[in-house]
Design a protein around this motif. Structure first.
Motif, short mmCIF file in Angstrom:
data_model
loop_
_atom_site.label_atom_id
_atom_site.label_comp_id
_atom_site.label_asym_id
_atom_site.label_seq_id
_atom_site.Cartn_x
_atom_site.Cartn_y
_atom_site.Cartn_z
N VAL A 181 -15.28 -17.32 -11.17
CA VAL A 181 -14.40 -17.69 -10.06
C VAL A 181 -14.94 -17.13 -8.76
O VAL A 181 -15.01 -17.84 -7.74
N ARG A 182 -15.33 -15.87 -8.77
CA ARG A 182 -15.88 -15.26 -7.55
C ARG A 182 -17.14 -15.99 -7.08
O ARG A 182 -17.34 -16.20 -5.88
N ARG A 183 -17.97 -16.41 -8.04
CA ARG A 183 -19.19 -17.13 -7.68
C ARG A 183 -18.83 -18.48 -7.06
O ARG A 183 -19.41 -18.89 -6.06
N ALA A 184 -17.87 -19.18 -7.65
CA ALA A 184 -17.48 -20.49 -7.13
C ALA A 184 -16.85 -20.38 -5.75
O ALA A 184 -16.95 -21.31 -4.93
N LEU A 185 -16.20 -19.25 -5.47
CA LEU A 185 -15.50 -19.06 -4.20
C LEU A 185 -16.33 -18.32 -3.16
O LEU A 185 -15.82 -18.03 -2.07
N ARG A 186 -17.58 -18.05 -3.46
CA ARG A 186 -18.41 -17.31 -2.51
C ARG A 186 -18.49 -18.07 -1.18
O ARG A 186 -18.82 -19.26 -1.13
N GLY A 187 -18.16 -17.38 -0.11
CA GLY A 187 -18.20 -17.99 1.23
C GLY A 187 -16.99 -18.82 1.58
O GLY A 187 -16.94 -19.41 2.65
N ILE A 188 -16.00 -18.87 0.69
CA ILE A 188 -14.80 -19.68 0.91
C ILE A 188 -13.62 -18.78 1.25
O ILE A 188 -13.28 -17.87 0.49
N ASP A 189 -13.00 -19.02 2.40
CA ASP A 189 -11.88 -18.20 2.84
C ASP A 189 -10.54 -18.68 2.30
O ASP A 189 -9.62 -17.88 2.14
N ALA A 190 -10.43 -19.99 2.05
CA ALA A 190 -9.14 -20.54 1.60
C ALA A 190 -9.37 -21.73 0.69
O ALA A 190 -10.31 -22.50 0.88
N LEU A 191 -8.52 -21.83 -0.31
CA LEU A 191 -8.42 -23.04 -1.12
C LEU A 191 -7.25 -23.84 -0.58
O LEU A 191 -6.11 -23.38 -0.64
N GLN A 192 -7.51 -25.00 -0.04
CA GLN A 192 -6.45 -25.87 0.49
C GLN A 192 -6.36 -27.07 -0.43
O GLN A 192 -7.23 -27.95 -0.43
N ILE A 193 -5.31 -27.09 -1.24
CA ILE A 193 -5.23 -28.00 -2.38
C ILE A 193 -3.82 -28.54 -2.55
O ILE A 193 -2.85 -27.95 -2.06
N PRO A 194 -3.69 -29.66 -3.25
CA PRO A 194 -2.35 -30.15 -3.61
C PRO A 194 -1.83 -29.39 -4.82
O PRO A 194 -2.61 -28.80 -5.58
N GLU A 195 -0.52 -29.43 -5.02
CA GLU A 195 0.02 -28.78 -6.20
C GLU A 195 -0.40 -29.52 -7.46
O GLU A 195 -0.68 -28.90 -8.50
N ARG A 196 -0.48 -30.83 -7.37
CA ARG A 196 -0.91 -31.66 -8.49
C ARG A 196 -1.91 -32.70 -8.02
O ARG A 196 -1.89 -33.12 -6.86
N ALA A 197 -2.77 -33.13 -8.93
CA ALA A 197 -3.64 -34.27 -8.70
C ALA A 197 -3.40 -35.23 -9.85
O ALA A 197 -3.93 -35.06 -10.94
N GLY A 198 -2.54 -36.22 -9.63
CA GLY A 198 -2.12 -37.09 -10.72
C GLY A 198 -1.34 -36.28 -11.74
O GLY A 198 -0.40 -35.56 -11.40
N ALA A 199 -1.76 -36.36 -12.99
CA ALA A 199 -1.08 -35.63 -14.06
C ALA A 199 -1.54 -34.17 -14.15
O ALA A 199 -0.94 -33.37 -14.86
N LEU A 200 -2.62 -33.84 -13.44
CA LEU A 200 -3.18 -32.48 -13.52
C LEU A 200 -2.44 -31.54 -12.60
O LEU A 200 -2.32 -31.80 -11.40
N ARG A 201 -1.97 -30.44 -13.15
CA ARG A 201 -1.37 -29.39 -12.33
C ARG A 201 -2.49 -28.51 -11.79
O ARG A 201 -3.19 -27.83 -12.55
#
Length: 258
Positions: A181-201
Motif C-alpha cells: 500500500v505504501r509503495r502504491a501511494l508513494r507521492g500521493i497526498d490524497a485518494l479522491q474516490i467514490p464510495e462505490r464503483a458499480g457493485a464494488l465497495r
C-alpha cells in the motif's frame, strides 16, 4: 511533512465546482459566482475542472463542450476565451484558473485536469502557486504531466491519485500488505474516490486505516446527503467533495462537537 495545501485540520469540505445554493437560478457551477458562494458559505477548499480554450487559456469548466450549460454544441477547445466570457456572462461569469487563484487568495483549489492540452499550462500555474493547489486527473498521464510542469516552474503542488493508481492501491489493500500500500501511494497526498464503483465497495474501514498509516488522506465524491456525510465522517474519511458545501460544513461542525 504535510503539504501546505492541507492547512486546515481534517475533515475538510471540498466545494464541488463551487457552490450553487438550492433554488439559485442566476448562476451555474464552475463560475466566479459559484466560487464566491462557496467562499461565503465558509468553504476553504474548492474543487474545479480544467479545460483549454482555442487560444490556449486554462478555464474552469467541467464538460468538454457547452451543450449542458449553455445549449451550444461547440467544444471548449474550439472556442476562444473572449467568446466563452460572452456566453457565460449571464450565467455567473467564466473564470480562468489564474483568475480564480488571484480572486480568492485564501482558498485552496483542487484542480482536475480534464483535457490533455491543459496539463502543461495548468502545471506551470500550479507550480507558481504550489501551496494552494492540489492537482488531480482520472488520467495518471495527465496528472503526471501537470506535476512535471509544476516542478519545472519551481513548485510541488499536492496531488491525488488517478484511476490506474487507485486500482493499484485497491489491489494492494486486498493483499493486506502495508508495504505494498505504501509503495502504491508513494507521492500521493490524497485518494479522491467514490464510495462505490458499480457493485464494488471502494471505501472500507481497512482502506481508510491503511491510507492513514501511509500518510494519505481519503476524500469521497460526490457526497450530497447529510446522512451519508455523517456516516462517512464516522468512518474516518478526511474530506467530502460535495455540491452541498452548506450541509457538509454543518455535518463536520457536528462531528467535531460530538
Amino acid at each position: 511533512m504535510t503539504h501546505p495545501w492541507f492547512h486546515a485540520p481534517a475533515p475538510r469540505v471540498l466545494a464541488h465546482r463551487g457552490f450553487v445554493p438550492p433554488g439559485a437560478t442566476d448562476f451555474v457551477e464552475n463560475t466566479l459566482a459559484a466560487f464566491a458562494a462557496a467562499h461565503a458559505a465558509g468553504a476553504s477548499y474548492v474543487e474545479s475542472d480544467c479545460h483549454l480554450t482555442a487560444d490556449g487559456v486554462v478555464v474552469l469548466f467541467h464538460d468538454d463542450d457547452l451543450t449542458r450549460v449553455a445549449g451550444d454544441s461547440r467544444a471548449i477547445a474550439d472556442v476562444r476565451l473572449a467568446d466563452l466570457r460572452h456566453i457565460m456572462a449571464d450565467r455567473g461569469e467564466l473564470v480562468t484558473a489564474a483568475e480564480a487563484l488571484s480572486a480568492f487568495p485564501t482558498l485552496r483549489f483542487n484542480f482536475d485536469v480534464k483535457a490533455a492540452g491543459a496539463a502543461l499550462p495548468l502545471g506551470r500555474l500550479a507550480g507558481r502557486n504550489a501551496d494552494r493547489v492540489l492537482l488531480t486527473s482520472f488520467s495518471d498521464a495527465r496528472r503526471r504531466a501537470a506535476m512535471e510542469a509544476a516542478h519545472a516552474a519551481g513548485g510541488t503542488p499536492a496531488t491525488s491519485a488517478g484511476q490506474a493508481t487507485v486500482a493499484r492501491v485497491l489491489a494492494a489493500v486486498a493483499t493486506g500488505s502495508h508495504a505494498l500500500v505504501r509503495r502504491a501511494l508513494r507521492g500521493i497526498d490524497a485518494l479522491q474516490i467514490p464510495e462505490r464503483a458499480g457493485a464494488l465497495r471502494v471505501v472500507t474501514p481497512r482502506l481508510v486505516r491503511v491510507a492513514h498509516a501511509a500518510g494519505t488522506e481519503v476524500h469521497l465524491w460526490t457526497i450530497n446527503e447529510r446522512a451519508d456525510m455523517d456516516r462517512l465522517l464516522a468512518l474516518g474519511v478526511d474530506g467530502l467533495v460535495t455540491d452541498r458545501a452548506d450541509l457538509a460544513l454543518a455535518a463536520i461542525a457536528a462531528h467535531r462537537g460530538s
